[in-house]
Design a protein around this motif. Sequence first.
Motif, PDB file in Angstrom:
ATOM      1  N   PRO A  71       0.737  -1.276  -0.047  1.00  0.00           N
ATOM      2  CA  PRO A  71       0.057   0.159  -0.180  1.00  0.00           C
ATOM      3  C   PRO A  71       0.798   1.322  -0.088  1.00  0.00           C
ATOM      4  O   PRO A  71       2.181   1.368   0.655  1.00  0.00           O
ATOM      5  CB  PRO A  71      -0.893  -0.127   1.418  1.00  0.00           C
ATOM      6  N   VAL A  73       2.554   3.045  -2.363  1.00  0.00           N
ATOM      7  CA  VAL A  73       3.874   3.204  -3.027  1.00  0.00           C
ATOM      8  C   VAL A  73       3.306   3.691  -4.464  1.00  0.00           C
ATOM      9  O   VAL A  73       4.236   3.808  -5.146  1.00  0.00           O
ATOM     10  CB  VAL A  73       4.308   1.624  -3.255  1.00  0.00           C
ATOM     11  N   TRP A  77      -1.377   5.065  -9.460  1.00  0.00           N
ATOM     12  CA  TRP A  77      -0.724   5.448 -10.545  1.00  0.00           C
ATOM     13  C   TRP A  77      -0.441   4.462 -11.588  1.00  0.00           C
ATOM     14  O   TRP A  77      -0.403   4.535 -13.024  1.00  0.00           O
ATOM     15  CB  TRP A  77       0.605   6.297 -10.071  1.00  0.00           C
ATOM     16  N   ARG A 158       8.597   1.502  -3.269  1.00  0.00           N
ATOM     17  CA  ARG A 158       9.067   3.151  -3.002  1.00  0.00           C
ATOM     18  C   ARG A 158       9.642   3.161  -1.834  1.00  0.00           C
ATOM     19  O   ARG A 158       9.560   2.612  -0.738  1.00  0.00           O
ATOM     20  CB  ARG A 158       7.463   3.720  -2.847  1.00  0.00           C
ATOM     21  N   SER A 166       2.925   8.852   3.594  1.00  0.00           N
ATOM     22  CA  SER A 166       1.677   8.474   2.561  1.00  0.00           C
ATOM     23  C   SER A 166       0.801   7.705   3.258  1.00  0.00           C
ATOM     24  O   SER A 166      -0.306   8.179   3.709  1.00  0.00           O
ATOM     25  CB  SER A 166       2.042   8.002   1.397  1.00  0.00           C
ATOM     26  N   CYS A 242      -1.549   9.844 -16.885  1.00  0.00           N
ATOM     27  CA  CYS A 242      -1.455   9.172 -15.903  1.00  0.00           C
ATOM     28  C   CYS A 242      -0.881   9.967 -14.846  1.00  0.00           C
ATOM     29  O   CYS A 242      -0.448   9.360 -13.612  1.00  0.00           O
ATOM     30  CB  CYS A 242      -0.747   7.751 -16.060  1.00  0.00           C
ATOM     31  N   SER A 243      -0.372  11.283 -15.216  1.00  0.00           N
ATOM     32  CA  SER A 243       0.516  12.149 -14.124  1.00  0.00           C
ATOM     33  C   SER A 243      -0.326  12.613 -12.778  1.00  0.00           C
ATOM     34  O   SER A 243      -1.539  12.567 -12.998  1.00  0.00           O
ATOM     35  CB  SER A 243       1.008  13.170 -14.924  1.00  0.00           C
ATOM     36  N   PHE A 244       0.195  12.811 -11.878  1.00  0.00           N
ATOM     37  CA  PHE A 244      -0.519  13.139 -10.562  1.00  0.00           C
ATOM     38  C   PHE A 244      -1.239  14.379 -10.885  1.00  0.00           C
ATOM     39  O   PHE A 244      -2.380  14.319 -10.440  1.00  0.00           O
ATOM     40  CB  PHE A 244       0.707  13.548  -9.343  1.00  0.00           C
ATOM     41  N   PHE A 267      -4.898  10.808  -3.573  1.00  0.00           N
ATOM     42  CA  PHE A 267      -3.977  11.694  -4.192  1.00  0.00           C
ATOM     43  C   PHE A 267      -3.628  12.841  -3.144  1.00  0.00           C
ATOM     44  O   PHE A 267      -4.649  13.668  -2.744  1.00  0.00           O
ATOM     45  CB  PHE A 267      -4.655  12.484  -5.518  1.00  0.00           C
ATOM     46  N   ARG A 269       0.340  14.341  -2.156  1.00  0.00           N
ATOM     47  CA  ARG A 269       0.999  15.334  -2.735  1.00  0.00           C
ATOM     48  C   ARG A 269       1.989  14.811  -4.111  1.00  0.00           C
ATOM     49  O   ARG A 269       2.421  15.275  -5.018  1.00  0.00           O
ATOM     50  CB  ARG A 269       2.284  15.719  -1.979  1.00  0.00           C
TER      51      ARG A 269
HETATM   52  P1  A3P Z   1       1.600  10.807  -1.165  1.00  0.00           P
HETATM   53  O1  A3P Z   1       0.875  10.350  -0.134  1.00  0.00           O
HETATM   54  O2  A3P Z   1       3.248  10.832  -1.021  1.00  0.00           O
HETATM   55  O3  A3P Z   1       1.258  12.039  -1.934  1.00  0.00           O
HETATM   56  P2  A3P Z   1      -1.345   4.396  -3.527  1.00  0.00           P
HETATM   57  O4  A3P Z   1      -1.964   4.508  -4.822  1.00  0.00           O
HETATM   58  O5  A3P Z   1      -0.451   3.025  -3.536  1.00  0.00           O
HETATM   59  O6  A3P Z   1      -2.247   4.367  -2.578  1.00  0.00           O
HETATM   60  O7  A3P Z   1      -0.104   5.368  -3.277  1.00  0.00           O
HETATM   61  C1  A3P Z   1      -0.413   6.733  -2.950  1.00  0.00           C
HETATM   62  C2  A3P Z   1       0.528   7.613  -3.383  1.00  0.00           C
HETATM   63  O8  A3P Z   1       0.559   7.931  -4.806  1.00  0.00           O
HETATM   64  C3  A3P Z   1       0.301   9.118  -2.440  1.00  0.00           C
HETATM   65  O9  A3P Z   1       1.593   9.528  -2.252  1.00  0.00           O
HETATM   66  C4  A3P Z   1      -0.322   9.695  -3.830  1.00  0.00           C
HETATM   67  O10 A3P Z   1      -0.215  11.068  -3.905  1.00  0.00           O
HETATM   68  C5  A3P Z   1       0.674   9.354  -4.961  1.00  0.00           C
HETATM   69  N1  A3P Z   1      -0.144   9.359  -6.290  1.00  0.00           N
HETATM   70  C6  A3P Z   1      -1.351   9.081  -6.674  1.00  0.00           C
HETATM   71  N2  A3P Z   1      -1.338   9.331  -7.796  1.00  0.00           N
HETATM   72  C7  A3P Z   1      -0.347   9.520  -8.461  1.00  0.00           C
HETATM   73  C8  A3P Z   1       0.431   9.789  -9.854  1.00  0.00           C
HETATM   74  N3  A3P Z   1      -0.524   9.820 -10.919  1.00  0.00           N
HETATM   75  N4  A3P Z   1       1.644  10.089  -9.880  1.00  0.00           N
HETATM   76  C9  A3P Z   1       2.450  10.157  -8.814  1.00  0.00           C
HETATM   77  N5  A3P Z   1       2.118  10.037  -7.474  1.00  0.00           N
HETATM   78  C10 A3P Z   1       0.459   9.585  -7.410  1.00  0.00           C
END
Ligand code: A3P
Length: 302
Positions: A71, A73, A77, A158, A166, A242-244, A267, A269
């Motif tokens: 979870p 990581v 994304w 990660r 996170s 697919c970017s954040f 989502f 940071r």
């Molecule tokens: P942070 O809390 O450090 O911002 P998961 O999807 O495994 O639950 O992981 C969540 C982490 O991935 C969160 O990190 C989230 O912000 C980040 N995340 C979500 N979408 C992303 C994307 N498109 N690109 C990069 N990081 C992303």
Amino acid sequence: MSTLDPSFSQHLQEDEITPDQYGDFISSLPTTGFLSQYRGFWFPTMFMQGVLSLQKHFQAHDTDILMMTPPKVGTTWLKAILFAILNRKHHLELQKHPLLTNNPHVLVPYLDLHLYNKKEVPDLTSCPSPRLFSAHLPYTLLPTSAKNSKCKIVYLYRNPKDTFVSLWHFLEKIGMTTDLFEETFDKFCQGVKKPQRILCLRYEELKEQPTTHLKRIADFLGCPFSSEEETKGTINDISRLCSFDYLSKLEVNKSGTTHNMKNESLFRRGEVGDWVNYLTPQMLEKLDNIFKEKFHGTELKF
Ligand code: A3P
């Protein structure tokens, strides 16, 4: 068996447990309440039934693609990336792409948390081939059929410091912890896992050079980008989609929910190194020591 027997979990193999015994089996596992320890790993107790059913019933196809991630990581994304790469021929018009209106967790379901947790034997016959699934399982707990098949496995990991920060924010946001930051940190340190290497991706590398790794992923999945696609900018398009910044601003991810969870909690940071704002020097030292001990001699970088 109706009474709790602490040795129950140690003697039974998963395929010997019948559905009416799941409750007793799960109750016999070491637990913190919210989490249960199963075969050396900690799982949210509410998903344990899914883990057991999956191991017992999942039949892998050679063409399957399984995403295996701990979870927090970057699972969301990677789901978006794999879905976009695999289905790019069906979604040439980016303005109509399913990612614009669906959270990645709807497009790529969890086997353990959703499909097998909802139903002992879910009907997967309508899943298009190649089937793309995800699971929060370590390699050692993959169903035997998956280990024995030729299915492809993509693993993402990660830096554990950012993973912890996170996780902490996520648990707080969805109201799943009343623990202090320090208490959660101690539990995290107790549950550190050993990644297995199949196609092993690292969040930090994906962030730094997304297009290089998108190419690597497409090659691994057996659907490499053609030179025409490269010239057309398809890799950059998928990377941007697919970017954040792009995903987190979509209405579906700002106000939608998936499996009763607000999509916005996925989502935060999306950066590398945010741990500097949260971890104390003592916490850093503790994590560094665990990682030195556990990963000494491996090629994994954090
Ligand atoms: P942070 O809390 O450090 O911002 P998961 O999807 O495994 O639950 O992981 C969540 C982490 O991935 C969160 O990190 C989230 O912000 C980040 N995340 C979500 N979408 C992303 C994307 N498109 N690109 C990069 N990081 C992303």
